[in-house]
Design an enzyme around this catalytic site. Structure first.
Site: not given
Length: 255
Positions: A77, A98, A167
């Site tokens: 990511e 997160h 997420h």
């Protein structure tokens, strides 16, 4: 010590602080724009933040690709960071995490995440929610390419934080110290808001004037801010890496 070396050490400190303060665990990452090339940024290779050292730091371009031959695995990511740096020339540092206390606000539309405590003022008056399904359908919810990263950056806009449905969140700021501070207090503000909702009655959020008053004149190297950074770094066991803004060494950790 060169500016590059200082920024690299600060990035290690940022990783360790975010891990110690339970913002990230084995997953999540923080990046900083290259001090000499605004079209590049620094981020760790794919390693748990608590374990990051200066040897783990890699240099990427604004497409999320390494600028030198790199055999080690990178964070999937990393495109979150690349896209935000590309879209926001004012941003110097980015966090993706997160943190559990923020997750409910990305899936429950009835309550918006807004600042209710003074240290939460840095999240701003609006925290948009980005849903990857809106433009990409059914995915594994991970930002795996620049197209998805740019869509997230568009949702973030000129805000400080965007929640990512199911997420986590992405946060952006003008300095590493600021983005770490924002990311630490974001879940704390979320916890305070959830507990206030449980108590019942009307929620009194910070007003626009209170947010502006709190943020007015903010400096990442003020005495107040440096005190927090120094405390968190020593708590995370990396106080020896600190370098004061005036170029001097920080106070050595006790013990």
């Amino acid at each position: 010590m060169s500016s590059f070396d200082t920024v690299t050490q600060d990035l290690v400190i940022a990783n360790r602080i975010l891990a110690k303060e339970d913002v990230v665990d084995a997953y999540g990452h923080v990046s900083v724009r290259h001090p000499d090339n605004p079209r590049h940024f620094l981020i760790a290779r794919s390693v748990a933040p608590e374990l990051v050292t200066t040897e783990d730091i890699v240099e990427l371009d604004l497409d999320g690709q390494p600028v030198r031959d790199e055999k080690r695995t990178l964070y999937l990511e990393r495109f979150i960071h690349a896209a935000i740096f590309e879209a926001r020339p004012d941003v110097t540092a980015v966090v993706h995490a997160h943190a559990e206390d923020t997750l409910a606000f990305g899936v429950a539309g009835a309550t918006k995440l807004r600042p209710v405590i003074h240290s939460g003022s840095f999240i701003g008056t609006e925290v948009p929610v980005w849903d990857i399904a809106d433009n990409f359908g059914d995915t594994n919810l991970l930002v795996a390419n620049m197209e998805q990263g740019r869509d997230l950056a568009k949702c973030l806009g000129w805000n400080s934080v965007a929640l990512m449905r199911g997420h986590g969140f992405a946060a952006a700021a003008r300095s590493l110290i600021e983005v770490v501070r924002l990311s630490v207090y974001l879940p704390r503000n979320a916890r305070a808001l959830m507990r206030a909702r449980q108590l019942g009655g009307e929620i009194k959020y910070l007003s626009q004037g209170e947010i502006e008053a709190r943020n007015r004149g903010y400096s990442p190297y003020s005495v107040e801010t440096w005190r927090t950074w120094e405390y968190w770094a020593n708590k995370a066991g990396c106080g020896d890496l600190l370098t004061r803004p005036d170029g001097g060494q920080a106070r050595p950790p006790k013990g």
